[in-house]
Design an enzyme around this catalytic site. Structure first.
Site, PDB file in Angstrom:
ATOM      1  N   VAL A   1       0.828  -1.204   0.000  1.00 42.33           N
ATOM      2  CA  VAL A   1       0.000   0.000   0.000  1.00 42.33           C
ATOM      3  C   VAL A   1       0.866   1.258   0.000  1.00 42.33           C
ATOM      4  O   VAL A   1       0.684   2.165  -0.815  1.00 42.33           O
ATOM      5  CB  VAL A   1      -0.971  -0.022   1.204  1.00 42.33           C
TER       6      VAL A   1
ATOM      7  N   ASP B   1      10.790   4.198   5.798  1.00 46.02           N
ATOM      8  CA  ASP B   1      10.802   2.832   6.325  1.00 46.02           C
ATOM      9  C   ASP B   1      11.985   2.703   7.264  1.00 46.02           C
ATOM     10  O   ASP B   1      13.011   3.351   7.065  1.00 46.02           O
ATOM     11  CB  ASP B   1      10.897   1.809   5.185  1.00 46.02           C
TER      12      ASP B   1
ATOM     13  N   LYS C   1      15.578  -2.408   2.727  1.00 49.08           N
ATOM     14  CA  LYS C   1      14.496  -2.034   1.823  1.00 49.08           C
ATOM     15  C   LYS C   1      14.773  -0.664   1.194  1.00 49.08           C
ATOM     16  O   LYS C   1      14.603  -0.478  -0.014  1.00 49.08           O
ATOM     17  CB  LYS C   1      13.188  -1.934   2.611  1.00 49.08           C
TER      18      LYS C   1
ATOM     19  N   GLU D   1      -3.225  -6.780  -4.980  1.00 47.72           N
ATOM     20  CA  GLU D   1      -1.885  -7.185  -5.382  1.00 47.72           C
ATOM     21  C   GLU D   1      -1.974  -7.747  -6.799  1.00 47.72           C
ATOM     22  O   GLU D   1      -2.950  -8.390  -7.158  1.00 47.72           O
ATOM     23  CB  GLU D   1      -1.332  -8.252  -4.428  1.00 47.72           C
TER      24      GLU D   1
ATOM     25  N   ALA E   1     -15.378 -19.807  -8.713  1.00 47.00           N
ATOM     26  CA  ALA E   1     -15.229 -20.864  -7.708  1.00 47.00           C
ATOM     27  C   ALA E   1     -13.815 -21.426  -7.798  1.00 47.00           C
ATOM     28  O   ALA E   1     -13.218 -21.470  -8.872  1.00 47.00           O
ATOM     29  CB  ALA E   1     -16.245 -21.971  -7.963  1.00 47.00           C
TER      30      ALA E   1
ATOM     31  N   GLY F   1      -7.487 -16.356  -0.144  1.00 49.45           N
ATOM     32  CA  GLY F   1      -6.344 -16.281   0.762  1.00 49.45           C
ATOM     33  C   GLY F   1      -5.747 -14.891   0.667  1.00 49.45           C
ATOM     34  O   GLY F   1      -6.443 -13.932   0.328  1.00 49.45           O
TER      35      GLY F   1
ATOM     36  N   CYS G   1      -5.124  -9.994   2.988  1.00 52.05           N
ATOM     37  CA  CYS G   1      -6.216  -9.072   3.339  1.00 52.05           C
ATOM     38  C   CYS G   1      -7.499  -9.769   3.766  1.00 52.05           C
ATOM     39  O   CYS G   1      -7.968  -9.567   4.885  1.00 52.05           O
ATOM     40  CB  CYS G   1      -6.506  -8.163   2.155  1.00 52.05           C
TER      41      CYS G   1
ATOM     42  N   LYS H   1      -2.280 -15.869  -5.277  1.00 53.12           N
ATOM     43  CA  LYS H   1      -2.976 -15.622  -6.544  1.00 53.12           C
ATOM     44  C   LYS H   1      -1.917 -15.277  -7.588  1.00 53.12           C
ATOM     45  O   LYS H   1      -0.764 -15.058  -7.218  1.00 53.12           O
ATOM     46  CB  LYS H   1      -4.014 -14.519  -6.400  1.00 53.12           C
TER      47      LYS H   1
HETATM   48  C1  UGA Z   1      -8.202  -7.606  -1.781  1.00 55.15           C
HETATM   49  C2  UGA Z   1      -9.288  -6.704  -2.375  1.00 55.15           C
HETATM   50  O1  UGA Z   1      -9.745  -7.242  -3.613  1.00 55.15           O
HETATM   51  C3  UGA Z   1      -8.775  -5.288  -2.578  1.00 55.15           C
HETATM   52  O2  UGA Z   1      -9.829  -4.450  -3.040  1.00 55.15           O
HETATM   53  C4  UGA Z   1      -8.243  -4.758  -1.243  1.00 55.15           C
HETATM   54  O3  UGA Z   1      -7.693  -3.454  -1.379  1.00 55.15           O
HETATM   55  C5  UGA Z   1      -7.168  -5.692  -0.733  1.00 55.15           C
HETATM   56  O4  UGA Z   1      -7.733  -7.014  -0.574  1.00 55.15           O
HETATM   57  C6  UGA Z   1      -6.686  -5.162   0.591  1.00 55.15           C
HETATM   58  O5  UGA Z   1      -7.477  -5.144   1.543  1.00 55.15           O
HETATM   59  O6  UGA Z   1      -5.567  -4.623   0.665  1.00 55.15           O
HETATM   60  P1  UGA Z   1      -6.063  -8.919  -2.761  1.00 55.15           P
HETATM   61  O7  UGA Z   1      -6.007  -9.583  -1.430  1.00 55.15           O
HETATM   62  O8  UGA Z   1      -4.814  -8.332  -3.329  1.00 55.15           O
HETATM   63  O9  UGA Z   1      -7.147  -7.711  -2.738  1.00 55.15           O
HETATM   64  O10 UGA Z   1      -6.567 -10.007  -3.801  1.00 55.15           O
HETATM   65  P2  UGA Z   1      -7.938 -10.371  -4.559  1.00 55.15           P
HETATM   66  O11 UGA Z   1      -7.722 -10.230  -6.010  1.00 55.15           O
HETATM   67  O12 UGA Z   1      -9.072  -9.670  -3.971  1.00 55.15           O
HETATM   68  O13 UGA Z   1      -8.043 -11.926  -4.229  1.00 55.15           O
HETATM   69  C7  UGA Z   1      -8.214 -12.384  -2.889  1.00 55.15           C
HETATM   70  C8  UGA Z   1      -8.398 -13.882  -2.873  1.00 55.15           C
HETATM   71  O14 UGA Z   1      -9.657 -14.254  -3.410  1.00 55.15           O
HETATM   72  C9  UGA Z   1      -7.361 -14.654  -3.681  1.00 55.15           C
HETATM   73  O15 UGA Z   1      -6.963 -15.777  -2.924  1.00 55.15           O
HETATM   74  C10 UGA Z   1      -8.096 -15.086  -4.941  1.00 55.15           C
HETATM   75  O16 UGA Z   1      -7.605 -16.276  -5.487  1.00 55.15           O
HETATM   76  C11 UGA Z   1      -9.498 -15.274  -4.376  1.00 55.15           C
HETATM   77  N1  UGA Z   1     -10.573 -15.130  -5.380  1.00 55.15           N
HETATM   78  C12 UGA Z   1     -10.823 -13.935  -5.963  1.00 55.15           C
HETATM   79  C13 UGA Z   1     -11.362 -16.237  -5.704  1.00 55.15           C
HETATM   80  O17 UGA Z   1     -11.167 -17.356  -5.184  1.00 55.15           O
HETATM   81  N2  UGA Z   1     -12.389 -16.083  -6.598  1.00 55.15           N
HETATM   82  C14 UGA Z   1     -12.663 -14.894  -7.184  1.00 55.15           C
HETATM   83  O18 UGA Z   1     -13.622 -14.823  -7.989  1.00 55.15           O
HETATM   84  C15 UGA Z   1     -11.855 -13.799  -6.866  1.00 55.15           C
END
Ligand code: UGA
Length: 430
Positions: free
Chosen positions: A11, A30, A35, A155, A252, A257, A260, A320
């Site tokens: 962030v 930091d 870093k 991310e 699905a 994970g 966040c 992811k």
């Molecule tokens: C998430 C939110 O999407 C962001 O908006 C937020 O800013 C961020 O958390 C945070 O709080 O900082 P992020 O954790 O980077 O972002 O990743 P996502 O793309 O949201 O995916 C989260 C998880 O859900 C991953 O494990 C992904 O594989 C899973 N996922 C996502 C699914 O299993 N199915 C989906 O349809 C979408």
């Protein structure tokens, strides 16, 4: 505008660099000198597409620098972002130690009016907490404002998400403080929602909890599909085509994970609990998520007539694609369970393997996707990196002991995989 950003994680660094790229004068802070050295030499300490380019550009333009002194950064800035980590604490509440320490340091450094912006994900009431900590350093109320400005970047697409947000949320007590942030974000031409501190903080927890709920819902439905021979991809498409529901976050798979969702859904449950509300719905969302991965492993175990003595190849390890982050990655549970049940693991990930090596020394880390199949009784698709989407199954099959594919992310076409002589099993259909 002159900006300081404390914390150079996902962030902090992305926000700082994007604001610098927009022409502001940004100092990131930091305490980790390694870093800072990496950042100042033009190498981002995290893997994020496009980040290196922006870092090099802003260092060259002189709009961006990174130092280790909060005091120097605060005194050179009008707006100071707090973007430090809030990891899960032992009791499910996020650990706010870093936010507290940084707030106190900022308080000790303020000499002129400063807008202190909290971008770290925090529970309701944290803005008031930061305000109080700064006041306790002897800073008069008229010399600072505390604003909540939650971050919604993902991310893997952090820069694009920061440059083109669906909305910007600003929680503030005084209009002037909100206006300052509105000026800062004006170039992004995004919808801006101005509200109070508590509401802004709740928007962040609410959004992440809702998205996690959407995924758990479709995953629960995927279990029903497996039992009645329906197809979750078609079901999700049919449901998501209703504009009131929307098609996003209905993929699905093995479950959610990352750094966040797990922390924030738990944090939402705990926040509600602290206020006297039992958020049972979200507890179920967490349970469905936990069961989703275990159910898939049980299916694999039963299909292979036990995992004892079996070798399993894993495609992907990051939580992811497009990130090297393994925090709460499904690969961790899958590896742990396979090893516990007597199996051995071969694994490949384009960027995250080094992080896994620190957790599981007993896994064989391969240098290509094809290597994971060597001698394997089954292959599991864990993280849907693009480079896995067009695998040559004939080549993969020539190395494997058993041509059995378990697709945990629904990326492959059954007909194509089966056409290459592989057995195909996936989430949400037989
Ligand atoms: C998430 C939110 O999407 C962001 O908006 C937020 O800013 C961020 O958390 C945070 O709080 O900082 P992020 O954790 O980077 O972002 O990743 P996502 O793309 O949201 O995916 C989260 C998880 O859900 C991953 O494990 C992904 O594989 C899973 N996922 C996502 C699914 O299993 N199915 C989906 O349809 C979408």
């Amino acid at each position: 505008m002159k900006i300081a950003v404390v914390g150079t994680g996902y962030v902090g660094l992305v926000t700082g660099l994007v604001l610098a790229d927009l022409g502001n004068q940004v100092i990131c802070v930091d305490k980790d000198q390694n870093k800072l050295d990496m950042i100042l030499s033009g190498t981002p300490p995290i893997f994020e597409p496009g980040l290196e380019e922006v870092l090099k550009r802003t260092l060259k333009s002189g709009h961006f620098t990174a130092i280790n002194s909060i005091k120097d950064a605060v005194q050179a800035s009008e707006v100071v972002f707090i973007a430090v980590g809030t990891p899960p604490g032992e009791d499910g509440h996020p650990d706010l130690t870093a936010v507290r320490i940084v707030a106190a340091e900022i308080g000790k450094s303020i000499t002129k009016h400063t807008v202190v912006v909290n971008k770290s994900t925090v529970p309701v009431g944290s803005g008031d907490m930061v305000e109080l900590i700064i006041r306790e350093q002897g800073v008069p109320a008229e010399l600072y404002d505390v604003v909540s400005n939650p971050e919604f970047l993902r991310e893997g697409s952090a820069i694009q998400d920061t440059l083109r947000p669906d909305r910007i949320v600003i929680g503030a007590k005084r209009r002037e403080a909100a206006l300052k942030l509105m000026d800062l974000y004006a170039p992004l031409q995004s919808q801006i929602i101005v509200t109070d501190l508590n509401s802004a903080e709740l928007i962040k927890y609410g959004a992440n909890s809702f998205l996690a709920m959407k995924i758990s819902f479709i995953n629960a439905l995927s279990r029903v599909c497996e039992m009645c021979d329906a197809n979750i991809v078609d079901v999700a498409q049919g449901i998501g085509s209703d504009s009131r529901i929307g098609s996003q976050f209905l993929n699905a798979g093995l479950g959610w994970g990352g750094s966040c969702f797990p922390k924030d859904v738990q944090g939402m449950v705990k926040t509600a609990e602290g206020l006297g509300y039992d958020f049972d719905l979200l507890k179920e969302v967490i349970q469905i998520n936990d069961e989703q991965t275990i159910n898939f492993i049980n299916r694999i175990e039963s299909h292979l007539s036990g995992l004892n003595g079996k070798t399993v190849g894993l495609l992907g390890l990051a939580f992811k694609p497009n990130t090297d982050d393994i925090r709460d990655a499904k690969s961790l549970i899958i590896i742990e369970e396979i090893l516990k049940r007597g199996g051995t693991v071969r694994a490949y990930d384009p960027v995250a393997a080094d992080n896994l090596k620190e957790v599981f020394g007993e896994v064989t880390y391969c240098s290509t996707a094809y290597d994971v199949a060597e001698g394997a009784h089954a292959v599991i698709m864990v993280t849907e990196w693009n480079e896995f989407k067009n695998l040559d199954f004939e080549r993969l099959g020539a190395l494997a002991k058993g041509k059995v594919l378990f697709d945990g992310r629904r990326v492959y076409n059954r007909r194509q995989v089966e056409g290459s002589g592989w057995e195909y099993h996936t989430i949400g259909s037989r």
